[in-house]
Design a protein around this motif. Structure first.
Motif, PDB file in Angstrom:
ATOM      1  N   ASP A   1       2.226  -6.813   6.114  1.00 27.17           N
ATOM      2  CA  ASP A   1       1.957  -8.218   5.827  1.00 27.17           C
ATOM      3  C   ASP A   1       2.783  -8.681   4.620  1.00 27.17           C
ATOM      4  O   ASP A   1       2.235  -9.062   3.588  1.00 27.17           O
ATOM      5  CB  ASP A   1       0.451  -8.372   5.578  1.00 27.17           C
ATOM      6  CG  ASP A   1       0.039  -9.811   5.365  1.00 27.17           C
ATOM      7  OD1 ASP A   1       0.827 -10.707   5.713  1.00 27.17           O
ATOM      8  OD2 ASP A   1      -1.064 -10.034   4.843  1.00 27.17           O
TER       9      ASP A   1
ATOM     10  N   GLU B   1       0.836  -1.206   0.000  1.00 23.75           N
ATOM     11  CA  GLU B   1       0.000   0.000   0.000  1.00 23.75           C
ATOM     12  C   GLU B   1       0.872   1.257   0.000  1.00 23.75           C
ATOM     13  O   GLU B   1       0.527   2.253   0.626  1.00 23.75           O
ATOM     14  CB  GLU B   1      -0.916   0.026   1.237  1.00 23.75           C
ATOM     15  CG  GLU B   1      -1.822  -1.188   1.419  1.00 23.75           C
ATOM     16  CD  GLU B   1      -3.055  -1.145   0.526  1.00 23.75           C
ATOM     17  OE1 GLU B   1      -3.166  -0.235  -0.316  1.00 23.75           O
ATOM     18  OE2 GLU B   1      -3.893  -2.050   0.669  1.00 23.75           O
TER      19      GLU B   1
ATOM     20  N   THR C   1      -7.320  -3.534  -5.283  1.00 19.39           N
ATOM     21  CA  THR C   1      -7.767  -4.410  -4.200  1.00 19.39           C
ATOM     22  C   THR C   1      -6.817  -5.597  -4.061  1.00 19.39           C
ATOM     23  O   THR C   1      -6.294  -6.102  -5.047  1.00 19.39           O
ATOM     24  CB  THR C   1      -9.209  -4.889  -4.413  1.00 19.39           C
ATOM     25  OG1 THR C   1      -9.530  -5.824  -3.385  1.00 19.39           O
ATOM     26  CG2 THR C   1      -9.408  -5.551  -5.759  1.00 19.39           C
ATOM     27  N   LYS C   2      -6.594  -6.019  -2.811  1.00 18.36           N
ATOM     28  CA  LYS C   2      -5.764  -7.194  -2.550  1.00 18.36           C
ATOM     29  C   LYS C   2      -6.658  -8.405  -2.324  1.00 18.36           C
ATOM     30  O   LYS C   2      -6.219  -9.434  -1.845  1.00 18.36           O
ATOM     31  CB  LYS C   2      -4.858  -6.946  -1.331  1.00 18.36           C
ATOM     32  CG  LYS C   2      -4.076  -5.628  -1.369  1.00 18.36           C
ATOM     33  CD  LYS C   2      -3.141  -5.570  -2.548  1.00 18.36           C
ATOM     34  CE  LYS C   2      -2.356  -4.284  -2.720  1.00 18.36           C
ATOM     35  NZ  LYS C   2      -3.028  -3.024  -2.503  1.00 18.36           N
TER      36      LYS C   2
HETATM   37  N1  UDP Z   1      -4.282  -6.856   3.229  1.00 18.84           N
HETATM   38  C1  UDP Z   1      -3.299  -7.520   3.960  1.00 18.84           C
HETATM   39  N2  UDP Z   1      -2.866  -8.753   3.525  1.00 18.84           N
HETATM   40  C2  UDP Z   1      -3.389  -9.368   2.426  1.00 18.84           C
HETATM   41  C3  UDP Z   1      -4.422  -8.694   1.711  1.00 18.84           C
HETATM   42  C4  UDP Z   1      -4.849  -7.442   2.142  1.00 18.84           C
HETATM   43  O1  UDP Z   1      -2.801  -7.004   4.961  1.00 18.84           O
HETATM   44  O2  UDP Z   1      -2.946 -10.471   2.091  1.00 18.84           O
HETATM   45  C5  UDP Z   1      -4.727  -5.514   3.689  1.00 18.84           C
HETATM   46  C6  UDP Z   1      -4.723  -4.445   2.621  1.00 18.84           C
HETATM   47  O3  UDP Z   1      -3.467  -3.817   2.504  1.00 18.84           O
HETATM   48  C7  UDP Z   1      -5.803  -3.483   3.120  1.00 18.84           C
HETATM   49  C8  UDP Z   1      -6.769  -4.417   3.835  1.00 18.84           C
HETATM   50  O4  UDP Z   1      -6.053  -5.622   4.088  1.00 18.84           O
HETATM   51  O5  UDP Z   1      -5.309  -2.550   4.055  1.00 18.84           O
HETATM   52  C9  UDP Z   1      -8.006  -4.710   3.012  1.00 18.84           C
HETATM   53  O6  UDP Z   1      -7.649  -5.161   1.712  1.00 18.84           O
HETATM   54  P1  UDP Z   1      -8.282  -4.555   0.403  1.00 18.84           P
HETATM   55  O7  UDP Z   1      -8.460  -3.086   0.560  1.00 18.84           O
HETATM   56  O8  UDP Z   1      -7.441  -4.978  -0.764  1.00 18.84           O
HETATM   57  O9  UDP Z   1      -9.684  -5.294   0.348  1.00 18.84           O
HETATM   58  P2  UDP Z   1     -11.070  -4.680  -0.170  1.00 18.84           P
HETATM   59  O10 UDP Z   1     -11.275  -3.403   0.576  1.00 18.84           O
HETATM   60  O11 UDP Z   1     -10.904  -4.464  -1.637  1.00 18.84           O
HETATM   61  O12 UDP Z   1     -12.074  -5.733   0.166  1.00 18.84           O
END
Ligand code: UDP
Ligand code: MG
Length: 310
Positions: free
Chosen positions: A43, A14, A205-206
């Motif tokens: 992470d 990020e 997104t992750k």
């Molecule tokens: N994240 C993490 N490890 C992972 C995947 C995601 O720490 O393996 C973190 C990511 O950096 C973010 C949070 O989890 O701060 C939520 O992920 P993301 O925003 O990609 O999910 P979304 O909001 O699209 O559902």
């Protein structure tokens, strides 16, 4: 020093969000007038976020970095945040600023009224594809209807929890975790606060589709036996159909009908039953695999760098 608020942000690649996250959290939390800390859980980032986190922590002692040895996933990162948080109230927030830090003050207001879990409900979502919105909505409703715990719908991990709740959650060391289910399971006085989920500030997104499916499976298997019950149900239905069919076929044969002669009938029946059995085995396998992981009792995450005081 006594800390009132611990803000936990899990971070996986990020880099372009970190400065803005720090800026917005600082602005909001300073306005609360109470001591706070920001726990940045790296992470296993590979885009330089790790260095950036160290840099920010160097400049601001309220930032406490927890650096993982590799990518363990969002849920273990949240868990590490719980483990290192020292505040009386613990807030989990997305690092991409989809959960606006300004909402923390609203959550805190409810906490001060005496609620121990204040979860943020997504009244609206911006900047996400219809596919993501649809699958998310379907997921929350499926989980709500089949799990044994009433996990609030349209609610992510963004929430404030009292120290009492976090102390209980810290003792729950299950491997395949679903933090929002766990925090619903513990009880205490809980309440939702609606907010508008913003678009990501930067990055992508992750949570690709396969990770969402994995999360859904963890949620379902952690909080219900529903899939096993479905297997039992299909077993009874197939057995019931067979028991009904036997006298009917005998009767038709006596009358001289040839309706069920031939290979096709047999093949369909064998394939159908074979399918049901294999799916049931697969469901059993999911639970057994999870049992195996629990039995190994490995640590939920490994840190390569962390603050001394836990
Ligand atoms: N994240 C993490 N490890 C992972 C995947 C995601 O720490 O393996 C973190 C990511 O950096 C973010 C949070 O989890 O701060 C939520 O992920 P993301 O925003 O990609 O999910 P979304 O909001 O699209 O559902
Ligand atoms: Mg996000």
């Amino acid at each position: 020093m006594k800390i009132t608020y611990s803000i936990i942000a899990p971070i996986y690649n990020e880099i372009d969000n970190l400065s803005e996250l720090h800026r917005r959290v600082t602005e909001v939390m300073d306005s609360s007038g109470e001591p706070w800390e920001l726990i940045l859980v790296d992470d296993g980032s590979t885009d330089g976020s790790t260095e950036k986190i160290r840099e920010l922590a160097e400049a601001d002692s309220r930032i406490r970095p927890v650096i993982f040895a590799r990518n363990f996933g969002h849920q273990p990162a949240i868990t590490a945040g719980w483990d290192y948080a020292r505040g009386d109230a613990v807030v989990i927030i997305d690092a991409d600023l989809q959960d606006p830090p300004e909402v923390i003050l609203e959550l805190a207001k409810k906490w001060k009224e005496g609620y121990e879990v204040v979860y943020a409900v997504r009244a609206e979502r911006e900047g996400e594809t219809w596919f993501k919105k649809f699958t998310a909505a379907a997921f929350y409703r499926l989980i709500y209807s089949i799990t044994d715990v009433k996990i609030p719908v349209d609610t992510g991990d963004f929430r404030l929890m009292d120290r009492k709740v976090v102390n209980v959650l810290k003792q729950m060391r299950e491997r395949h975790r679903f933090p929002r289910g766990m925090s619903a399971w513990v009880g205490f006085r809980q309440i939702g606060v609606e907010y508008k989920r913003a678009a990501r500030v930067a990055g992508v997104t992750k949570y690709p589709f396969n990770k969402m499916v994995k999360l859904a499976l963890n949620a379902i298997t952690s909080f219900s036996y529903f899939p096993l019950q479905v297997a039992t149900f299909f077993g009874f239905v197939s057995a019931g159909v067979a028991i009904l069919a036997i006298p009917i076929v005998i009767y038709m044969r006596i009358l001289g009908s040839g309706a069920f002669f031939g290979q096709a009938t047999t093949l369909i029946a064998v394939l159908f039953l074979g399918g049901v059995q294999l799916i049931s085995l697969g469901i059993l396998g999911e639970y057994i695999g999870r049992l195996y992981d629990e039995a190994k009792a490995r640590p939920l995450y490994i840190v390569s760098e962390a603050p001394e005081e836990q």
